[in-house]
Design a protein around this motif. Structure first.
Motif, PDB file in Angstrom:
ATOM      1  N   THR A   1      93.054  13.663  31.967  1.00  0.00           N
ATOM      2  CA  THR A   1      94.011  14.012  30.910  1.00  0.00           C
ATOM      3  C   THR A   1      93.611  13.359  29.593  1.00  0.00           C
ATOM      4  N   ILE A   2      93.209  12.098  29.671  1.00  0.00           N
ATOM      5  CA  ILE A   2      92.771  11.383  28.473  1.00  0.00           C
ATOM      6  C   ILE A   2      91.513  12.019  27.900  1.00  0.00           C
ATOM      7  N   LEU A   3      90.515  12.236  28.763  1.00  0.00           N
ATOM      8  CA  LEU A   3      89.235  12.775  28.290  1.00  0.00           C
ATOM      9  C   LEU A   3      89.408  14.158  27.669  1.00  0.00           C
ATOM     10  N   ARG A   4      90.230  14.980  28.298  1.00  0.00           N
ATOM     11  CA  ARG A   4      90.406  16.336  27.761  1.00  0.00           C
ATOM     12  C   ARG A   4      91.223  16.337  26.481  1.00  0.00           C
ATOM     13  N   LYS A   5      92.091  15.341  26.339  1.00  0.00           N
ATOM     14  CA  LYS A   5      92.817  15.212  25.079  1.00  0.00           C
ATOM     15  C   LYS A   5      91.856  14.897  23.940  1.00  0.00           C
ATOM     16  N   PHE A   6      90.777  14.196  24.264  1.00  0.00           N
ATOM     17  CA  PHE A   6      89.771  13.852  23.261  1.00  0.00           C
ATOM     18  C   PHE A   6      88.662  14.897  23.189  1.00  0.00           C
TER      19      PHE A   6
ATOM     20  N   LEU B   1      88.620  20.268  39.375  1.00  0.00           N
ATOM     21  CA  LEU B   1      89.373  20.088  38.130  1.00  0.00           C
ATOM     22  C   LEU B   1      89.408  18.639  37.679  1.00  0.00           C
ATOM     23  N   HIS B   2      89.340  17.711  38.605  1.00  0.00           N
ATOM     24  CA  HIS B   2      89.340  16.284  38.274  1.00  0.00           C
ATOM     25  C   HIS B   2      88.204  15.596  39.037  1.00  0.00           C
ATOM     26  N   PRO B   3      86.968  15.934  38.723  1.00  0.00           N
ATOM     27  CA  PRO B   3      85.830  15.436  39.511  1.00  0.00           C
ATOM     28  C   PRO B   3      85.636  13.936  39.378  1.00  0.00           C
ATOM     29  N   THR B   4      85.095  13.362  40.417  1.00  0.00           N
ATOM     30  CA  THR B   4      84.850  11.921  40.450  1.00  0.00           C
ATOM     31  C   THR B   4      83.521  11.541  39.812  1.00  0.00           C
ATOM     32  N   ALA B   5      82.478  12.341  40.071  1.00  0.00           N
ATOM     33  CA  ALA B   5      81.113  11.954  39.719  1.00  0.00           C
ATOM     34  C   ALA B   5      80.918  11.575  38.255  1.00  0.00           C
ATOM     35  N   PRO B   6      81.462  12.333  37.284  1.00  0.00           N
ATOM     36  CA  PRO B   6      81.225  11.939  35.890  1.00  0.00           C
ATOM     37  C   PRO B   6      81.903  10.625  35.506  1.00  0.00           C
TER      38      PRO B   6
ATOM     39  N   LEU C   1      81.524  17.068  24.605  1.00  0.00           N
ATOM     40  CA  LEU C   1      82.593  17.630  23.784  1.00  0.00           C
ATOM     41  C   LEU C   1      82.510  19.156  23.816  1.00  0.00           C
ATOM     42  N   THR C   2      83.645  19.805  23.981  1.00  0.00           N
ATOM     43  CA  THR C   2      83.666  21.262  24.121  1.00  0.00           C
ATOM     44  C   THR C   2      83.423  21.938  22.778  1.00  0.00           C
ATOM     45  N   ASP C   3      82.937  23.178  22.845  1.00  0.00           N
ATOM     46  CA  ASP C   3      82.742  23.958  21.619  1.00  0.00           C
ATOM     47  C   ASP C   3      84.079  24.245  20.943  1.00  0.00           C
ATOM     48  N   ASP C   4      85.135  24.427  21.746  1.00  0.00           N
ATOM     49  CA  ASP C   4      86.459  24.681  21.154  1.00  0.00           C
ATOM     50  C   ASP C   4      86.901  23.500  20.299  1.00  0.00           C
TER      51      ASP C   4
ATOM     52  N   TYR D   1      86.742  16.428  25.715  1.00  0.00           N
ATOM     53  CA  TYR D   1      85.599  16.408  26.623  1.00  0.00           C
ATOM     54  C   TYR D   1      85.765  17.427  27.748  1.00  0.00           C
ATOM     55  N   ASP D   2      84.615  17.980  28.197  1.00  0.00           N
ATOM     56  CA  ASP D   2      84.649  18.923  29.313  1.00  0.00           C
ATOM     57  C   ASP D   2      84.274  18.213  30.610  1.00  0.00           C
TER      58      ASP D   2
END
Length: 689
Positions: A341-346, A167-172, A354-357, A348-349
């Protein structure tokens, strides 16, 4: 964020994979352990992240290599279990299991791995000294947890870290191969860095996480420095952060030198005013975290960034470098969830796409409705234009346009845009042309327009739920006809006629272009042109679409528009036959307004071979009288485009020749008779009284 998590446990036989699962589920060590546990699903409401978690066991004796490969493909995270008392099971991590899971995978696409040292109850010391070299070799290893299925030590923590790795991966976010500085001013040598982490790991339960030191690990390390007489190391760190010998912030920081002569005064400058204005307006910095930070926490954040970067804080806010430093700090300290939290607010998956939603929010548009940019869309696009029009010439040069769209993965406007809209004197996209192109995009392909607005950050910068708030879906045309008025501002006119009629010149004249193409023309020929037409002191946007077919439309849907411009060549005797055929086939019974235009009006008019003249045809079918167009008669152009727009705005008047003398004569005669009749009735009524 993923909707569920699939955890696969691998490892040598007898290391305790099945026992770990049974101990987690039963909350006690099982007396009898099967060869392999069935797949376990933990409901969302009992997991820390409120996400369903599937735990899958593997047994080398019961499952084939093909089944194993399938399970690895389906897994979101792999827990490689080893026996802390058996060195050979540790060796297999490096030689067998990690190559099996991620062999050949590219960097950034590897499955995260959690190392699990089971049976810690059978060993007095730790296995971390042996494990750390493996962790340093393979960047996909998120962390290592030593546990015991027998006494339930760290069982819940094991699966928590596995879930967190998905859910909170390091690699990206972070490459652990980039060494940390640990506040010492200079990077530590790789060997020394590994030694430091080994020491912390051996002496703390939570001092090392995700290949870096936690706060507890950092405090332990400095305690160790002090106990061993290495005070200067700790003081180096403290002084780097601005503290003096009494652990107070120094006067140099609080009272920087400012020389003021006797005859001089001091005033707040524009930077001070900006800061105080923000205070006065109760400027609410949310720092993308979804909720405002407490004032003290906000100041602490900015202080940390200011002390560790040369340009991280400016005008009482974070710069891009400050923002990047802050998130690097979060990642290094194991606070991945904060950055996510920041990335998903903007939008990002997990792959930082960027997500299709986010890019394609649902927008329902009925068949008989159209889409337009509204005032919110205009406000956002105006801000973008003002930001990227660097030379303030009210036009976007190719370089400025490229900068504006630099956040998109591709250039959304091709070279044809220069043929679609009005340009500046330098053949740049003028401000008016810029808005016209956005209007054209919103009308023709609203979902692509929403995608572009999403990439440009509309929902975030405008503080809206999605970019659909920038779009207005107009009401159905049938309702406009019923109410005899429309609120629409964009109308589509299809320019129809045989080849060689002059349709392309008609579109170029609409943009006030020369009909002769030359080397200065920046764009290729196109079938669209959009410009603003003023009707009754209201600006409307008219889209002209050139229809290039020889005999008839391919299908009836091709005829759909707000107004049809049927164009014929006055000098070609066979030209009008085409217009008459199209009208009878597609428009005579559909209620779509039609305007007949005779092009090349500067040439000698030939008698049309159709059964009747264009004027007689229009009179018979209750169409407005034919209009005349010529590239040489520029004074007539505005009148023609206004007539087309008027016809699109008031389709209920279709069939009434408002421009003919007979129409107005009938109206005047009717009004006169009504007035005379009313006067006669009034006289009769007066005499009766």
């Amino acid at each position: 964020m993923k909707r569920d998590v699939r955890i696969l446990l691998l490892g040598e036989p007898k290391v305790g994979k099945t026992s770990l699962i049974m101990s987690l589920v039963g909350e006690e060590f099982p007396q009898q352990v099967p060869l392999r546990a069935e797949e376990i699903t933990i409901p969302a409401d009992v997991t820390p992240e409120k996400v369903p978690t599937h735990i899958v066991d593997y047994s080398e004796s019961e499952q084939s290599d093909e089944v194993l490969r399938e399970e690895i493909v389906k897994a979101n995270v792999v827990c490689v279990v080893y026996d802390v008392t058996q060195e050979e099971t540790i060796d297999k991590i490096r030689t067998k299991w990690i190559p099996l899971v991620n062999g050949g995978a590219e960097k950034g696409s590897k499955i995260p791995i959690i190392l699990v040292g089971n049976k810690s109850d059978l060993r007095s010391g730790s296995s971390m000294e042996t494990i750390l070299p493996i962790m340093n070799q393979f960047s996909e290893i998120e962390t290592c947890v030593e546990c015991s299925a027998k006494n339930l030590k760290n069982i819940s923590e094991l699966f928590y870290y596995a879930q967190k790795a998905v859910l909170h991966p390091t690699a990206p976010l972070y490459d652990p191969e980039d060494k940390q500085k640990l506040c010492f001013g200079n990077p530590l040598a790789p060997q020394l860095l590994r030694h430091v982490k080994t020491v912390v790991w051996k002496n703390t339960s939570d001092g090392v996480q995700d290949n870096g030191l936690t706060l507890n690990g950092f405090l332990f390390l400095n305690t160790l420095f002090i106990q061993r007489g290495r005070h200067e190391t700790t003081w180096t760190i403290l002084r780097k952060f601005g503290y003096d010998d009494t652990l107070e912030l120094t006067d140099d920081y609080l009272y920087p030198p400012l020389r003021v002569s006797v005859c001089c005064t001091t005033e707040l400058n524009h930077l001070g005013h900006q800061f105080l204005q923000k205070l006065f307006d109760k400027y609410d910095e949310k720092l993308c975290f979804g909720n405002p930070l407490a004032p003290q926490a906000l100041e602490d954040v900015k202080t940390v960034v200011w002390k560790n970067t040369s340009d991280g804080v400016q005008d009482n806010g974070l710069t891009l470098n400050g923002f990047l430093f802050l998130n690097t700090l979060f990642i290094q300290r194991g606070r991945h969830e904060t950055t996510w939290t920041i990335l998903r607010k903007f939008g990002y998956d997990d792959t930082l796409e960027l997500t299709d939603d986010y890019l394609y929010p649902p927008l329902r548009v009925s068949v008989c409705c159209t889409t337009e940019l509204n005032h919110l869309g205009h406000q956002f696009l105006q801000k973008l234009f003002d930001k990227y029009d660097e030379d303030k010439d009210s036009a976007l040069s190719p370089a400025e346009l490229k900068n504006l769209f630099s956040v998109l993965p591709y250039m959304p406007w091709g070279p044809e845009v220069y043929s679609n809209v009005p340009l500046s004197d330098d053949n740049y996209i003028s401000q008016h042309g810029y808005f016209c192109q956005w209007m054209l995009s919103a009308y023709l392909d609203v979902h692509r327009c929403l995608e572009h607005l999403g990439h440009l950050g509309y929902p975030i910068l405008m503080e809206r739920e999605s970019q659909t708030s920038a779009i207005t879906v107009t009401r159905e045309k049938a309702l406009d006809l019923e109410k005899r008025q429309t609120q629409r501002t964009v109308f589509l006119c299809k320019v129809i006629g045989p080849r060689g009629t002059g349709k392309t010149d008609f579109l170029r004249a609409f943009l006030q272009r020369s009909t002769e193409r030359n080397e200065r023309d920046p764009g290729p020929p196109t079938i669209y042109a959009i410009n603003t037409v003023s009707i009754a002191n209201q600006d409307k946007n008219l889209i002209l679409e050139e229809v290039d077919v020889e005999t008839e439309f391919l299908k009836a849907a091709d005829a759909a528009c707000d107004v049809a411009c049927l164009m014929y060549d006055v000098s070609d005797p066979d030209s009008f036959n085409y217009c008459a055929s199209i009208y009878k086939q597609h428009y005579m019974d559909r209620g779509i307004p039609c305007v007949v235009v005779g092009s090349k009006a500067d040439l000698i008019e030939a008698k049309q071979h159709h059964g009747m003249s264009p004027s007689e045809f229009c009179y018979k079918h209750r169409l407005p009288s034919p209009l005349r167009f010529s590239t040489l008669l520029t004074h007539t152009h505005t009148h023609i485009y206004s007539k087309l727009t008027w016809a699109a705005m008031y389709p209920h008047l279709n069939g009434s020749d408002m421009s003919s003398t007979s129409f107005w004569l009938r109206v005047t005669l009717g009004a006169t008779i009504a007035a005379m009749l009313g006067f006669a009735l009034y006289r009769a009524f007066s005499r009766h009284k």
